[in-house]
Design a protein around this motif. Structure first.
Motif, PDB file in Angstrom:
ATOM      1  N   GLU A  55       1.384   9.343  -5.546  1.00 18.06           N
ATOM      2  CA  GLU A  55       1.518  10.938  -5.435  1.00 18.06           C
ATOM      3  C   GLU A  55       2.616  11.457  -6.453  1.00 18.06           C
ATOM      4  OE1 GLU A  55       1.086  10.721  -0.601  1.00 18.06           O
ATOM      5  OE2 GLU A  55       3.209  10.310  -1.148  1.00 18.06           O
ATOM      6  N   GLU A  62       0.841  -1.056  -0.037  1.00 19.99           N
ATOM      7  CA  GLU A  62       0.136   0.057  -0.171  1.00 19.99           C
ATOM      8  C   GLU A  62       0.687   1.147  -0.033  1.00 19.99           C
ATOM      9  OE1 GLU A  62      -3.270   2.220   2.699  1.00 19.99           O
ATOM     10  OE2 GLU A  62      -3.272  -0.073   2.770  1.00 19.99           O
ATOM     11  N   ILE A  68       0.723   4.208  -2.865  1.00 22.42           N
ATOM     12  CA  ILE A  68       0.710   5.553  -2.450  1.00 22.42           C
ATOM     13  C   ILE A  68       1.794   6.402  -3.143  1.00 22.42           C
ATOM     14  CG2 ILE A  68       0.443   7.045  -0.700  1.00 22.42           C
ATOM     15  CD1 ILE A  68      -1.207   4.938   0.841  1.00 22.42           C
TER      16      ILE A  68
END
Length: 147
Positions: free
Chosen positions: A139, A131, A135
């Motif tokens: 980003e 995860e 992420i």
């Protein structure tokens, strides 16, 4: 077994994907998540793929054959089935690259639709991307696509 597990376990009728087909399949599944592939999405996929060393030995007819195969699954079985077929043929060393490519495609038009979010989540899970790594990739690509 949940509903998504059943969808992902659905095997396509075609022969297994090689690495090139698997990578292209993930890109097309992302682009087709909302039910259609815009010309700008298609152009972006083709430009992105042609720059990868993975496709150095692919000629025009080989590209056509590859895209025919992945489009057939997308059209007949949908993005989830295409993701499942693609993940099965994708080598481990291309998983992060394929995920980043998919996220880049989703962000290219500046709007991430719910269907695209769903495919991104499915991809992260199917590709077994941690995860925090997913992420970070998202980003960075949000920053890239702001301009």
């Amino acid at each position: 077994m949940g509903l998504f597990d059943k969808v992902f376990s659905k095997a396509p009728q075609a022969e297994p994907f090689n690495a090139q087909e698997a990578f292209a399949g993930i890109a097309l599944a992302m682009a087709g998540a909302d039910g259609s592939i815009a010309q700008s999405e298609w152009d972006g996929i083709v430009n992105y793929i042609r720059r990868l060393r993975l496709y150095d030995n692919y000629s025009g007819p080989a590209f056509d054959k590859m895209f025919d195969k992945v489009f057939r699954i997308l059209r007949n079985e949908g993005p989830s089935a295409l993701v499942a077929a693609s993940v099965a043929g994708l080598p481990d060393d291309l998983k992060l690259t394929a995920f980043a490519c998919a996220v880049d495609i989703a962000l290219a038009d500046g709007v991430v639709e719910d269907e695209e979010k769903e495919v991104i989540n499915q991809l992260a899970q199917a590709l077994e991307i941690p995860e925090q790594t997913a992420i970070q990739i998202i980003e960075v690509l949000i920053i890239k696509n702001k301009a």
